[in-house]
Design an enzyme around this catalytic site. Structure first.
Site, PDB file in Angstrom:
ATOM      1  N   PRO A   1       0.960  -1.210  -0.059  1.00  0.00           N
ATOM      2  CA  PRO A   1       0.030   0.169  -0.097  1.00  0.00           C
ATOM      3  C   PRO A   1       0.951   1.336   0.012  1.00  0.00           C
ATOM      4  O   PRO A   1       0.399   2.301  -0.428  1.00  0.00           O
ATOM      5  CB  PRO A   1      -0.763  -0.136   1.132  1.00  0.00           C
ATOM      6  CG  PRO A   1      -0.626  -1.478   1.758  1.00  0.00           C
ATOM      7  CD  PRO A   1       0.606  -1.995   1.223  1.00  0.00           C
TER       8      PRO A   1
ATOM      9  N   ARG B   1      -3.205  -7.509 -21.437  1.00  0.00           N
ATOM     10  CA  ARG B   1      -4.181  -7.067 -22.483  1.00  0.00           C
ATOM     11  C   ARG B   1      -3.547  -5.754 -23.226  1.00  0.00           C
ATOM     12  O   ARG B   1      -4.416  -5.658 -24.482  1.00  0.00           O
ATOM     13  CB  ARG B   1      -5.532  -6.216 -21.910  1.00  0.00           C
ATOM     14  CG  ARG B   1      -5.155  -5.287 -20.833  1.00  0.00           C
ATOM     15  CD  ARG B   1      -6.477  -4.713 -20.195  1.00  0.00           C
ATOM     16  NE  ARG B   1      -7.596  -4.104 -21.297  1.00  0.00           N
ATOM     17  CZ  ARG B   1      -8.606  -4.962 -21.597  1.00  0.00           C
ATOM     18  NH1 ARG B   1      -8.965  -6.384 -21.221  1.00  0.00           N
ATOM     19  NH2 ARG B   1      -9.537  -4.231 -22.410  1.00  0.00           N
TER      20      ARG B   1
ATOM     21  N   ASP C   1     -10.018   1.727 -24.456  1.00  0.00           N
ATOM     22  CA  ASP C   1     -10.257   1.150 -22.829  1.00  0.00           C
ATOM     23  C   ASP C   1     -10.152   2.611 -22.104  1.00  0.00           C
ATOM     24  O   ASP C   1      -9.343   3.465 -22.543  1.00  0.00           O
ATOM     25  CB  ASP C   1      -9.301   0.229 -22.329  1.00  0.00           C
ATOM     26  CG  ASP C   1      -9.822  -1.133 -22.853  1.00  0.00           C
ATOM     27  OD1 ASP C   1      -9.334  -2.063 -22.243  1.00  0.00           O
ATOM     28  OD2 ASP C   1     -10.819  -1.401 -23.407  1.00  0.00           O
TER      29      ASP C   1
ATOM     30  N   GLU D   1       2.168  -9.506   8.283  1.00  0.00           N
ATOM     31  CA  GLU D   1       1.941  -7.797   8.729  1.00  0.00           C
ATOM     32  C   GLU D   1       2.986  -7.246   7.419  1.00  0.00           C
ATOM     33  O   GLU D   1       3.147  -6.002   7.469  1.00  0.00           O
ATOM     34  CB  GLU D   1       2.492  -7.645   9.895  1.00  0.00           C
ATOM     35  CG  GLU D   1       1.281  -8.175  11.093  1.00  0.00           C
ATOM     36  CD  GLU D   1       0.290  -7.127  10.932  1.00  0.00           C
ATOM     37  OE1 GLU D   1      -0.857  -8.105  10.699  1.00  0.00           O
ATOM     38  OE2 GLU D   1       0.103  -5.963  10.880  1.00  0.00           O
TER      39      GLU D   1
END
Ligand code: 4H4
Length: 252
Positions: free
Chosen positions: A93, A158, A173, A120
């Protein structure tokens, strides 16, 4: 392009390796995935890959050595197959926010060595010594890096030539910032009338210039509403025409 994924849950990657357009591309050899389980690089009877954190605190921390051994094995395997080296990318994150630009960059490279953390987190000494980049899927905490890696692989594969039957699909897209930089316009298919709601008449007109203009205006409207930041980005990149600007000025 080859992706290596260091993961305690290799089966999770069947989503991109064996299913959908990415699975078809993998079968066609357009890209390759190799998973590596740190447990294969342990030497104790319990195949230990995690331990309690020094300094106390909740949960467990992934140990450095099995991960480091896995990176070495990957580097040797890639070299043995005359594959170019690839950066070690840890999913976290706290990493760089992955986006279409990251996907496009990865799609043009030799690949990446993804390190999927669990518990963790990972011993900082592995991160300091072996991790080249940290990438984040978004500002939220997942149970492991695998889902982030899988999403990033999908967005990247893709874009590879041959993955999508009609190259046009990838180009149109949303977030295809190399061309439009706007959100995609709405899509419709049969039936022509659904629960009393008809497909917009312009899409039935056969007038391709009119259809293209309508789709562009829908993209501008959708982007203004949901992602106004992308309008300014597109403007700064010179991607908006005078007709676009006229339409934007007409919006409420
Ligand atoms: C890291 C979980 C830190 C908990 C993780 C903590 C993402 C993401 C992610 C496994 C890793 C989680 N990976 N994008 N978002 N100790 N990975 O959430 O801070 O609670 O890529 S902690």
């Amino acid at each position: 392009m080859r992706i290596d994924a260091i993961t305690l849950f290799p089966d999770m990657f069947s989503v991109v390796r064996d299913a959908g357009v990415t699975g078809r591309a993998h079968k066609q050899g357009i890209w390759a995935l190799q998973t590596w389980n740190p447990r294969e690089f342990t030497h104790d009877v319990h195949r230990t890959v995690d331990d309690r954190p020094y300094g106390g605190g909740p949960g467990m921390v992934m140990m450095a050595d099995p991960l480091a051994q896995a990176v070495s094995a990957i580097r040797a395997d890639r070299a043995g197959k005359q594959l170019q080296d690839a950066p070690v990318v840890m999913l976290s994150p706290t990493g760089l926010q992955f986006n279409q630009t990251t996907a496009a960059r990865l799609s043009r490279s030799s690949g990446a060595i993804f390190v999927c953390g669990r518990y963790e987190g990972i011993d900082q000494r592995f991160i300091d010594q072996h991790v080249d980049e940290q990438w984040s899927l978004g500002d939220f905490v997942l149970s492991g890096g695998e889902i982030a890696a899988i999403a990033m692989i999908d967005a990247t594969v893709r874009l590879l030539p041959g993955t999508l039957n009609h190259g046009e699909s990838a180009v149109q897209d949303s977030f295809q910032d190399s061309l439009s930089g706007l959100l995609d316009s709405p899509h419709y298919t049969r039936p022509e009338v659904l629960d009393g709601t008809a497909v917009p008449a312009v899409l039935m007109s056969g007038n391709h210039a009119l259809i293209e203009r309508w789709r562009r205006e829908q993209s501008l409207q959708m982007t203004t509403k949901n992602r106004p930041d992308l309008i300014q980005q597109a403007r700064d990149k010179g991607l908006l025409t005078q007709a676009d600007e006229r339409y934007l000025r007409s919006l409420p």
